[in-house]
Design an enzyme around this catalytic site. Structure first.
Site, PDB file in Angstrom:
ATOM      1  N   GLU A  46       0.844  -1.194   0.000  1.00  0.00           N
ATOM      2  CA  GLU A  46       0.000   0.000   0.000  1.00  0.00           C
ATOM      3  C   GLU A  46       0.879   1.243   0.000  1.00  0.00           C
ATOM      4  O   GLU A  46       1.960   1.260   0.616  1.00  0.00           O
ATOM      5  CB  GLU A  46      -0.861  -0.018   1.269  1.00  0.00           C
ATOM      6  N   LYS A 123      -9.638   1.378  -1.831  1.00  0.00           N
ATOM      7  CA  LYS A 123      -9.817   0.903  -0.460  1.00  0.00           C
ATOM      8  C   LYS A 123     -11.195   1.240   0.088  1.00  0.00           C
ATOM      9  O   LYS A 123     -11.627   2.395   0.063  1.00  0.00           O
ATOM     10  CB  LYS A 123      -8.720   1.513   0.421  1.00  0.00           C
ATOM     11  N   CYS A 168      -4.867  -3.083   3.101  1.00  0.00           N
ATOM     12  CA  CYS A 168      -4.622  -2.830   4.520  1.00  0.00           C
ATOM     13  C   CYS A 168      -5.803  -3.186   5.411  1.00  0.00           C
ATOM     14  O   CYS A 168      -6.090  -4.351   5.626  1.00  0.00           O
ATOM     15  CB  CYS A 168      -4.181  -1.376   4.707  1.00  0.00           C
TER      16      CYS A 168
END
Length: 308
Positions: A46, A123, A168
């Site tokens: 990321e 995300k 994440c």
């Protein structure tokens, strides 16, 4: 056998003063190492091109936008794409994306082996907060600088496998894996930047955070009979430590490769996509075993409502 030789390209810290070009040079070195190991896919973390800038509180939008990429590839990343094409290696990495119409996303892309971008994920589960928090040991301002992703959790077929992405904090939410599992995912690739200490509870140090990170990924792999490749950016970024813990997990939930450092490090594993078949046809045969009439709350309610 449907084999993909995967390189999990953990990266050490990116300092605030590091240029994109210097960072890409390190990514290129990992790519060359992956080529020597026979990899056909390399996964980077990321926000691979910058420091983890959400730790810094900024009010000037121009300063914020300086951490974002307005096109991909761009001048700084073109050498990475060009070399990946020369080597015939697909790549995946995360970066801060500023769209032409002004939206800010935490994004991950995937290319084919000719360096064409074939997939983009934004995300979904943004952690942290949006305003300066005096009670935290350090800031985690993803909700300030990013919008929740608008892609959902799609999958793509590439290298004869069904591939999905997450980023994440998404790895901590079982819904992330299950939505892709319901689309037959065989390989989940993800990057993360995770602080070594919980900013709201200093008792939760690196050992506990590594445990929870690994628990999330191994459970997601097992419960959806899929490979999971989780790749960290790690080490001390301008005095703020990020944990490592990059792993490659097989469809039975076993860790087959694990990083040993918090620096630039390549994990390599020949991943047989057919290993996902048994789990999908037995204990996690969703068509035979799922009881969706009892799952309504999952999609209709966010917070907890106590009814007793």
């Amino acid at each position: 056998m449907r084999e993909i030789v995967i390189g999990a390209a953990q990266m050490g810290p990116n300092q605030k003063a590091d240029s994109r070009e210097a960072i890409v040079a390190r990514m290129l070195a990992l790519l060359e190492e992956a080529a020597r190991a026979g990899c056909t896919l390399v996964v980077y973390p990321e926000l691979a091109l910058t420091t983890f800038f959400p730790r810094w509180y900024m009010e000037d939008q121009a300063e914020v936008d300086g951490w974002f990429e307005t096109e991909m590839p761009n001048a700084a990343t073109r050498p990475l794409f060009d070399r990946a094409r020369d080597l015939g290696i697909a790549i995946s990495f995360g970066y801060a994306e500023l769209t032409p119409d002004g939206h800010h996303f935490n994004t991950q892309i995937l290319t084919d082996r000719q360096a064409n971008i074939i997939a983009k994920y934004r995300k979904t589960h943004l952690p942290g907060h949006s305003e300066y928090d005096t009670e935290r040991a350090f800031q985690h301002l993803e909700k300030r600088y990013f919008e929740p992703g608008d892609t959902g959790f799609p999958v793509w077929r590439t290298q004869d496998a069904v591939v999905g992405m997450m980023i994440c904090n998404d790895r901590r939410w079982p819904e992330s894996y299950r939505v892709m599992g319901l689309q037959g995912v065989e390989l989940v690739i993800l990057g993360y930047n995770t602080p070594s200490v919980n900013s709201q509870d200093s008792r939760e140090g690196e050992d506990k955070r590594l445990y929870h990170s690994e628990l999330s990924m191994t459970a997601g792999a097992y419960q959806n009979a899929t490979w999971v490749v989780g790749v960290a950016k790690a080490g001390d970024e301008d005095g703020h430590p990020l944990m490592g813990g990059s792993i490659i997990v097989d469809p039975n939930g076993y860790v087959v490769e694990r990083a040993k450092t918090t620096g630039d490090e390549l994990l390599v594993h020949a991943c047989d996509m057919d290993l996902s078949v048994f789990g999908k046809e037995t204990i996690f045969d969703f068509k035979r075993h799922r009881r969706i009439e009892h799952y309504g709350l999952i999609a209709s309610q966010t917070g907890v409502v106590v009814k007793v």
